[in-house]
Design an enzyme around this catalytic site. Sequence first.
Site, short mmCIF file in Angstrom:
data_model
loop_
_atom_site.label_atom_id
_atom_site.label_comp_id
_atom_site.label_asym_id
_atom_site.label_seq_id
_atom_site.Cartn_x
_atom_site.Cartn_y
_atom_site.Cartn_z
CG ASP A 11 53.03 36.43 38.93
OD1 ASP A 11 52.99 37.62 38.97
OD2 ASP A 11 52.15 35.92 38.41
CG ASP A 130 45.51 40.92 43.08
OD1 ASP A 130 45.99 41.33 42.00
OD2 ASP A 130 46.40 40.59 44.17
#
Length: 259
Positions: A11, A130
């Site tokens: 990330d 997600d």
Amino acid sequence: MLTRRIIPCLDVRDGRTTKGIKFENNVDIGDPVEMAKVYYEAGADEIVFYDITASHEKRGLMIDVVRKVAETIFIPFSVGGGIRTVTDMRDTLLAGAEKISVNSSAVQNPAIISEGAEKFGSQCVVLGMDVKRVEKRKEIPSGFEIVINGGRTYMGIDALWWAREAQRLGAGEICLNSIDADGVCRGYDIELTRLISENVTIPVIASGGAGEPVHLHDALTEGRADAALIASMVHYGHHTIGGIKEYLDQRGVPVRMKW
């Protein structure tokens, strides 16, 4: 049987690798290019890079990072975050990425999936999902809801429906992330992983929750995933990619042990 892939996930925020829990409380853990090199040399099958705030902050692409990674590692890697148009896809692929991951942008504009697949091939287009567990209701019969913008916005879209729709539109792969499990290191959401894996024919990457090698084993067997994303368990040095693969190999899960 096809080998199962082990995929470190980096990330990225402001050019640095970060890690948090359930998309919050992110801390700086290193340079993404250097970390990618370490994981490449350790035997990673692929690497995923997510610019975790690009969509929310409406920023541009991290092209400089992509170029540096392409010059440093020689395994496939995918890039997501801030990719809103086919032009963004093209620019990222030209910079050296093998795949593009679309998430928030695809929910808001599903045509980007079909347009990207038509121009670059389905194999280049990964749908990032997600997902949050919610109470089952008419709009969310599976009990799993799509969220976007780094987990900030609930969309009222059923995860199972969206996975099937994305496949129909031309996505070549799904990266399925459980926000409830993200960064907690207690295991993937096996129920969610199996639900999606059994209802699409494209590969599914399990994401969110890996803390021990057994968690990957469960996702790749019980969850029927084709690949497993890992982050915290290797970022903090608790496990190595080689050790994870040895564990899986000893238990009959087909993995690539050496180049």
